[in-house]
Design a protein around this motif. Structure first.
Motif, mmCIF file in Angstrom:
data_model
loop_
_atom_site.group_PDB
_atom_site.id
_atom_site.type_symbol
_atom_site.label_atom_id
_atom_site.label_comp_id
_atom_site.label_asym_id
_atom_site.label_seq_id
_atom_site.Cartn_x
_atom_site.Cartn_y
_atom_site.Cartn_z
ATOM 1 N N GLU A 21 0.872 -0.795 0.000
ATOM 2 C CA GLU A 21 -0.444 -0.121 0.438
ATOM 3 C C GLU A 21 0.676 1.093 0.237
ATOM 4 N N LEU A 24 2.699 1.432 -3.177
ATOM 5 C CA LEU A 24 1.373 1.912 -4.247
ATOM 6 C C LEU A 24 0.885 3.512 -4.425
ATOM 7 N N ASN A 25 0.853 3.941 -3.207
ATOM 8 C CA ASN A 25 0.744 5.531 -3.052
ATOM 9 C C ASN A 25 2.104 6.140 -3.100
ATOM 10 N N ASN A 28 1.443 6.723 -7.216
ATOM 11 C CA ASN A 28 0.004 7.493 -7.909
ATOM 12 C C ASN A 28 0.902 9.314 -7.522
ATOM 13 N N CYS A 31 4.431 9.787 -10.212
ATOM 14 C CA CYS A 31 3.351 9.584 -11.581
ATOM 15 C C CYS A 31 3.642 10.580 -11.723
ATOM 16 N N LEU A 156 1.037 2.006 -14.870
ATOM 17 C CA LEU A 156 0.391 1.870 -13.905
ATOM 18 C C LEU A 156 -0.602 1.250 -14.272
ATOM 19 N N LEU A 159 -0.814 -2.559 -12.649
ATOM 20 C CA LEU A 159 -0.933 -2.289 -11.573
ATOM 21 C C LEU A 159 -2.364 -1.971 -10.657
ATOM 22 N N SER A 160 -3.212 -1.367 -11.836
ATOM 23 C CA SER A 160 -4.254 -1.180 -11.510
ATOM 24 C C SER A 160 -5.134 -1.804 -10.279
ATOM 25 N N ASP A 163 -4.208 -2.169 -6.564
ATOM 26 C CA ASP A 163 -4.118 -0.837 -6.156
ATOM 27 C C ASP A 163 -5.584 -0.915 -5.846
ATOM 28 N N LYS A 164 -6.397 -0.943 -6.646
ATOM 29 C CA LYS A 164 -8.259 -0.510 -6.161
ATOM 30 C C LYS A 164 -8.221 -1.913 -5.157
ATOM 31 N N THR A 167 -6.952 -1.149 -1.916
ATOM 32 C CA THR A 167 -7.242 -0.312 -1.807
ATOM 33 C C THR A 167 -8.287 -0.602 -0.435
#
Length: 245
Positions: A21, A24-25, A28, A31, A156, A159-160, A163-164, A167
């Motif tokens: 997490e 990934l933050n 984002n 980026c 990205l 990895l979507s 990520d979703k 989250t």
């Protein structure tokens, strides 16, 4: 009152989720970069791919999503619950699971990308991303921002789903824990609980302390340490709030 929340995992899987997490933050947040801060993005990307390569992130997350989905289905049998919210979460989890089933290996296109691989190999060397080490990278940073943004967005996208889904999962886990007030006497607090994955500690910033946690899922202890070693912690009583998730 200004507070700070510290989170501490009580098992290895939660430790992995928090690290994924965090990375990934970072991706984002950074980026859209230029030549001055590009390495922040690629360091985070490299570390994330390293975690994915060393752990069965996809398989473990699928198991977690399935487990939480079954709990949500069980909650539907209780009176007074928010049925619309629960059904929406179940729908989201079904979508995440279906998307994961379409992926053979998580992040594989990024691992196979020769450009990303070249940068990852040099990141292990101190100062290894100089222009003479990576002339290709040096040139890429000079192309128009719009072209770089499109390429980064495509990276990205692979990895979507991670990520979703993560989250959503972490949001649900955190909402399971309600903050309750406690007092740490003599700078020692111990708690015995059942199956706890994550503890969240909320303390006032004015105290200028951070928690040191030791233990595991069923029993753990907390001590508070000062930010500056010259400061003294009031060991008589430190008020804080604790949420067990």
């Amino acid at each position: 009152m200004n507070n700070i929340i510290f989170e501490h995992p009580l098992n290895e899987k939660m430790r992995t989720w928090l690290r994924v997490e965090f990375l990934l933050n970072q991706l984002n947040r950074h980026c859209q970069f230029d030549q001055n801060n590009a390495l922040i993005f690629f360091h985070a990307l490299s570390e994330l791919l390293e975690i994915i390569e060393r752990n069965d992130v996809k398989g473990d997350l699928i198991k977690e999503l399935e487990s939480q989905k079954q709990k949500l289905i069980l909650w539907l049998t209780f009176d007074g619950v928010d049925y619309d919210l629960l059904n929406n979460l179940i729908y989201q989890f079904d979508y995440f699971l279906a998307q994961f089933n379409l992926i053979t290996r998580l992040g594989q296109p990024l691992k196979d990308d020769r450009f990303i691989t070249a940068i990852r190999q040099r990141l292990t060397i101190p100062g290894g991303c100089c222009s003479f080490d990576l002339p290709l990278f040096h040139l890429w940073l000079k192309i128009p921002q719009e072209r770089r943004n499109i390429q980064v967005e495509n990276w990205l996208q692979h990895l979507s789903i991670l990520d979703k889904s993560l989250t959503c999962y972490m949001q649900l886990i955190r909402q399971m824990g309600e903050f309750k007030p406690f007092i740490c006497s003599n700078n020692f607090f111990q708690e015995t609980n059942g199956d706890v994955n994550l503890i969240r500690i909320r303390v006032s910033l004015d105290k200028n302390v951070y928690p040191q946690v030791s233990g595991h899922m069923s029993r753990y202890s907390i001590r508070f340490l000062p930010l500056d070693t010259c400061d003294n912690v009031n060991s008589d009583s430190i008020e804080f709030e604790l949420a067990c998730c």
